[in-house]
Design an enzyme around this catalytic site. Structure first.
Site, mmCIF file in Angstrom:
data_model
loop_
_atom_site.group_PDB
_atom_site.id
_atom_site.type_symbol
_atom_site.label_atom_id
_atom_site.label_comp_id
_atom_site.label_asym_id
_atom_site.label_seq_id
_atom_site.Cartn_x
_atom_site.Cartn_y
_atom_site.Cartn_z
ATOM 1 N N GLU A 1 32.366 30.088 43.615
ATOM 2 C CA GLU A 1 32.186 30.185 42.736
ATOM 3 C C GLU A 1 30.574 31.242 42.068
ATOM 4 O OE1 GLU A 1 31.939 25.516 42.882
ATOM 5 O OE2 GLU A 1 29.857 26.305 42.793
ATOM 6 N N ILE B 1 38.295 34.429 39.865
ATOM 7 C CA ILE B 1 40.000 33.668 40.516
ATOM 8 C C ILE B 1 41.331 34.585 39.770
ATOM 9 C CG2 ILE B 1 41.503 31.506 40.042
ATOM 10 C CD1 ILE B 1 38.163 31.169 41.512
ATOM 11 N N THR B 2 41.880 34.981 40.943
ATOM 12 C CA THR B 2 42.762 35.822 40.153
ATOM 13 C C THR B 2 43.668 34.491 39.927
ATOM 14 O OG1 THR B 2 42.979 37.113 41.970
ATOM 15 C CG2 THR B 2 45.244 37.018 41.649
ATOM 16 N N GLU C 1 45.331 32.980 54.767
ATOM 17 C CA GLU C 1 45.337 34.061 53.598
ATOM 18 C C GLU C 1 44.359 35.327 53.832
ATOM 19 O OE1 GLU C 1 41.585 34.425 50.059
ATOM 20 O OE2 GLU C 1 41.869 32.578 51.236
ATOM 21 N N GLN D 1 41.464 62.546 49.938
ATOM 22 C CA GLN D 1 40.804 64.043 50.241
ATOM 23 C C GLN D 1 42.315 64.698 50.891
ATOM 24 O OE1 GLN D 1 38.101 64.563 50.230
ATOM 25 N NE2 GLN D 1 37.927 66.870 50.357
#
Length: 389
Positions: A129, A159-160, A243, A337
């Site tokens: 949130e 939120i994906t 996750e 790099q």
């Protein structure tokens, strides 16, 4: 390479997935990165191939395969150089669908899980949130029972799949006076009256849609409660292990891919009469990166093995994400790099990887929050236990 974790069947699956991604996904990636929209047809193709059902039991329309098929799925998605596309796929399959697999009853599985496996519906998980971030217990979104439904009010952010999803798995407080012991999980139709979405403009993960969602007196049928009322916090904590392992695996796979690309470039780029992979200063930096990636990968595989056997791996999965995403950031920096000026040019893959990689230590719990979780376990001796449905 021989592996104690992957069988010949796993390798055949990996080869098939590689071919599928090169044929069906890679030709569209640049367009999706530019538009920020992943076209719906690809979801259906993933579903038709069974890729969304790897971890879903056969009785629910999936394949019921071991977790190392998921590991392969995640690793190969990182090798097409679009963190946003990969995130859209795994957020659907391993954030939204994980809750459906574990907490949904037969009614909700038929309504949401089977179409998700088939690629007919897209899901998203709504926990973070604007005022809470990684602090799940501080959420302000509420779901108040009124007659034959709950009334949902509040907001979620970062939120994906939040814009284009067909349904949302939403965490809300059903008993605010109980704090984190008063959180419940709901399946909510995206087109429900009172739901609005604002697409966020991100530094990286450009192909995926990431949304801030608002809920204004959204009515949720009572039957859309997932699991037991007020058990949501335990469900969320339990699934955080997967996750965080997902993000750890993403990180080691992305790092491995980008280092391989850099090594190929270094073997062809010459300076002062020899390829730059012959300069000791660069060779030794490559070795350090390779060693760090290898250690993360082997650790992540061991955590995946334990999780697949049903062990509760909160600490180990948290370490996986913490260390692997840190290494991925270092690899992204160093490999850009190694390419010198070309690393800074958008026509080469390093610039996109550099932006995409930066989300690793932020999304799914910031590294600062993860260190605090681990410190509670190893210093304060706090024990996390799995939820029981």
């Amino acid at each position: 390479m021989q592996s104690m974790y992957f069988t010949e069947e796993h390798q055949l699956f990996r080869n098939s997935l590689k071919d599928f991604l090169q044929k069906e996904v890679v030709p569209h990636i640049d367009k999706w990165e530019e538009t920020g929209t992943i076209e719906r047809f690809i979801w259906k193709k993933f579903g038709d191939m069974g890729y969304f059902g790897l971890a879903t039991p056969e009785e629910d329309g999936g394949l019921g395969l071991d977790l190392f098929y998921t590991i392969i799925f995640l690793e190969e998605l990182q090798k097409i150089n679009s963190g946003g596309f990969a995130a859209a796929m795994w957020a659907h399959a391993y954030l939204a669908m994980t809750h459906l697999n574990k907490e949904a009853d037969s009614f909700l599985k038929e309504k949401y899980l089977r179409p998700s496996v088939n690629g007919d519906k897209i899901g998203c998980l709504c926990i973070s949130e604007p005022f809470g971030g990684s602090d799940v217990a501080a959420m302000r979104t509420t779901a108040v029972k009124q007659g034959g439904h709950y009334v949902l009010n509040g907001s979620k952010t970062f939120i994906t799949n939040g814009v284009y999803a067909d349904y949302m798995i939403v965490a809300a407080k059903t008993s605010p006076e109980l704090g984190n012991k008063g959180i419940s999980i709901f399946a909510v139709d995206r087109n429900s009256e009172g739901v609005t979405a604002n697409k966020l403009n991100k530094l990286g993960w450009r192909a995926s849609d990431t949304a801030e969602l608002a809920f204004d007196n959204v009515k949720i049928p009572l039957e859309n409660l997932m699991g037991d009322e007020n058990m949501g916090f335990s469900y969320i904590m339990e699934h955080f292990s997967l996750e965080r392992l997902v993000m750890g695996v993403n990180a080691h796979a992305r790092s491995e891919h980008v280092l391989d690309y850099a090594l190929n470039y270094m073997s062809e780029r010459e300076a002062f009469g020899k390829s730059i992979n012959k300069f000791q200063a660069l060779r030794h930096r490559v070795v350090d990166l390779h060693a760090d990636i290898d250690m993360c990968k082997e650790y992540n595989y061991s955590v995946a093995y334990r999780l697949d056997k049903g062990q509760y791996v909160v600490k180990e999965a948290t370490i996986s994400k913490l260390k692997s995403t840190k290494v991925a950031d270092e690899v992204a920096y160093e490999c850009l790099q190694f390419l010198g000026g070309y690393g800074y040019i958008e026509d080469y893959p390093m610039a996109r990887n550099f932006r995409d990689s930066r989300l690793g230590p932020i999304g799914g719990g910031t590294s600062e929050i993860l260190r605090e979780i681990i410190s509670k376990i190893i210093i304060d001796k706090k024990e996390y236990r799995p939820a029981t449905v």
